[in-house]
Motif scaffolding. Structure first.
Motif, PDB file in Angstrom:
ATOM      1  N   SER A 170       0.827  -1.215   0.000  1.00  0.00           N
ATOM      2  CA  SER A 170       0.000   0.000   0.000  1.00  0.00           C
ATOM      3  C   SER A 170       0.859   1.261   0.000  1.00  0.00           C
ATOM      4  O   SER A 170       0.418   2.316  -0.480  1.00  0.00           O
ATOM      5  N   GLN A 203      -1.283   6.022  -5.326  1.00  0.00           N
ATOM      6  CA  GLN A 203      -2.641   6.120  -4.795  1.00  0.00           C
ATOM      7  C   GLN A 203      -3.704   6.028  -5.885  1.00  0.00           C
ATOM      8  O   GLN A 203      -4.729   5.363  -5.707  1.00  0.00           O
ATOM      9  N   GLU A 204      -3.458   6.679  -7.035  1.00  0.00           N
ATOM     10  CA  GLU A 204      -4.464   6.700  -8.094  1.00  0.00           C
ATOM     11  C   GLU A 204      -4.552   5.364  -8.839  1.00  0.00           C
ATOM     12  O   GLU A 204      -5.447   5.176  -9.667  1.00  0.00           O
ATOM     13  N   ARG A 251      -4.292   2.309  -6.965  1.00  0.00           N
ATOM     14  CA  ARG A 251      -4.227   1.398  -5.825  1.00  0.00           C
ATOM     15  C   ARG A 251      -4.969   0.088  -6.069  1.00  0.00           C
ATOM     16  O   ARG A 251      -4.450  -0.992  -5.792  1.00  0.00           O
ATOM     17  N   GLU A 258      -8.185   3.606   1.768  1.00  0.00           N
ATOM     18  CA  GLU A 258      -8.611   4.999   1.629  1.00  0.00           C
ATOM     19  C   GLU A 258      -9.160   5.574   2.931  1.00  0.00           C
ATOM     20  O   GLU A 258      -9.253   6.796   3.089  1.00  0.00           O
ATOM     21  N   ARG A 267      -1.681   2.536   8.285  1.00  0.00           N
ATOM     22  CA  ARG A 267      -1.923   1.460   7.321  1.00  0.00           C
ATOM     23  C   ARG A 267      -1.572   0.084   7.872  1.00  0.00           C
ATOM     24  O   ARG A 267      -2.211  -0.911   7.515  1.00  0.00           O
TER      25      ARG A 267
END
Length: 395
Positions: A122, A127-128, A130, A320, A327
């Motif tokens: 992670s 992030q975009e 994931r 998210e 995390r």
């Protein structure tokens, strides 16, 4: 768009492939090892999974805390070392008691290793991208799930248990070596954490409990399939169907995961999760009523596609909900939900099968899919409310 297939992502995925490969090699061979080499009985076979799963669940919250408080790479490498050492000690096992003790420690190490690698994934994945990244990352474990049992049985037939355990140890060491070269960026430590004061939030992330319930309820179905598909196939008159079923399910899972991740990242998780629920229900209904080899295999494909559509998106949705420094704990909580789902699935659905038979057991398992769907709707509703609040505050 940020690059997904970096050196670190490739090395992490390959490290997981070798670790899961050695793990899955043991699944079909350890029962034989207990009976043939340790003079155990068939009643002892159930403890193989039971002790391993219990230790795995126990390790999750501890590992999550360590990942968020200490260096994530150090925890990751320590877990890989523990896993490899356990594989090595299988070489000298001569006592049933020592075997089960080692099995518990092995389960603890596996729980640590999977939680640590999931958390680092992670951090590494953009992030975009994931959901797509989690789909590819999980695919390596799915490949190991197909190859591992086959390789374990082939080695056992060609050589002996010692050779098989030696190969498993070498694969585990390879996993550690690959992991050693992964570069993990440092994350800010959670301000809530304290070494001295005990808090449940140090070990559990309550924000991800709802999405963990969604995933865990689906894993109830998975636990029932893995535990009873061989017996169901035997009841249907062809025990070989179980092997084909698991193979088709795994292949469908592998092909669906990357595609679902891309769609989820671009258009939203609901566009792949909703079809996943529908396919799961159709697949399980077909499985419960199957009378032919064709429908048996079609049900496997539908269930595999449904898991491939849903799991990467659910995992990405979970991430998210928390900041980067949480995390580790969030991943541990999420994986605990999956572990509990598999364990409870074996127990609950086994109880139903004992009284109603395997066909009715699979038919009744659709209830867990419906409950998972309702839970997912609750998560989406809560997420929309939070987004509205943020919009109103910003305006």
């Amino acid at each position: 768009m940020n690059k997904l297939w970096t050196k670190d992502f490739i090395f992490l995925s390959l490290s997981n492939l070798f670790m899961f490969g050695s793990f899955y090699m043991l699944l079909p061979t350890l029962p034989l090892f207990i009976v043939d080499s340790l003079q155990g009985e068939e009643k002892h076979v159930g403890l193989i999974i039971g002790l391993f799963s219990a230790a795995q669940i126990f390790s999750r919250p501890l590992t999550g805390r360590w990942l968020d408080y200490y260096s994530r790479k150090h925890v990751f490498l320590l877990a890989r070392i523990l896993f490899a050492l356990c594989m090595f000690f299988y070489l000298g096992i001569a006592s049933l008691f020592v075997f089960f003790l080692l099995r518990f420690v092995h389960g603890f190490g596996f729980g640590m290793a999977t939680t640590a690698s999931g958390t680092i994934a992670s951090d590494i994945i953009p992030q975009e991208r994931r959901a797509e990244g989690m789909g590819y990352y999980s695919t390596f474990a799915s490949i190991a799930m197909i190859v591992g049992p086959f390789l374990g049985l082939v080695l056992l037939q060609a050589y002996d248990f010692y050779t098989m355990f030696l190969i498993c140890t070498l694969l585990s060491i390879t996993s550690f070596v690959l992991g050693y070269f992964i570069k993990v960026s440092k994350t800010e430590k959670s301000k809530e954490r304290s070494k001295k004061k005990f808090k449940l939030t140090n070990f559990f992330e309550y924000k991800v409990v709802p999405i963990s319930i969604v995933s865990g309820l689906m894993y109830v179905l998975y636990g029932g399939i893995v535990s009873f598909i061989s017996l169901y196939a035997k009841e249907r008159g062809n025990v070989d169907l179980a092997g084909y079923f698991l193979g088709i399910l795994s292949i469908a899972l592998i092909f669906a995961r990357p595609l679902s991740g891309k769609v989820s990242d671009k258009y939203g998780s609901h566009l792949v999760v909703f079809p996943g629920f529908i396919l799961a229900i159709i697949g399980v209904l077909l499985l419960s009523q199957t009378q032919t080899v064709l429908t048996f295999n079609i049900s496997a494909a539908l269930i595999g596609i449904s898991f491939g559509l849903m799991l990467p998106s659910l995992h990405a949705t979970m991430l998210e909900l928390v900041p980067a420094e949480r995390r580790g704990t969030a991943t541990a909580t999420y994986f605990m939900g999956n572990d509990i789902g598999i364990a409870s699935g074996s127990f609950i659905l086994g109880f139903i099968a004992n009284y109603l038979g395997y066909a009715m057991m699979y038919l009744s398992s659709t209830l867990f899919i419906v409950l998972s769907f309702i839970s997912y709707l609750t998560v989406l509703h809560k997420k929309k409310l939070e987004q509205k609040q943020e919009t109103s505050l910003s305006s």
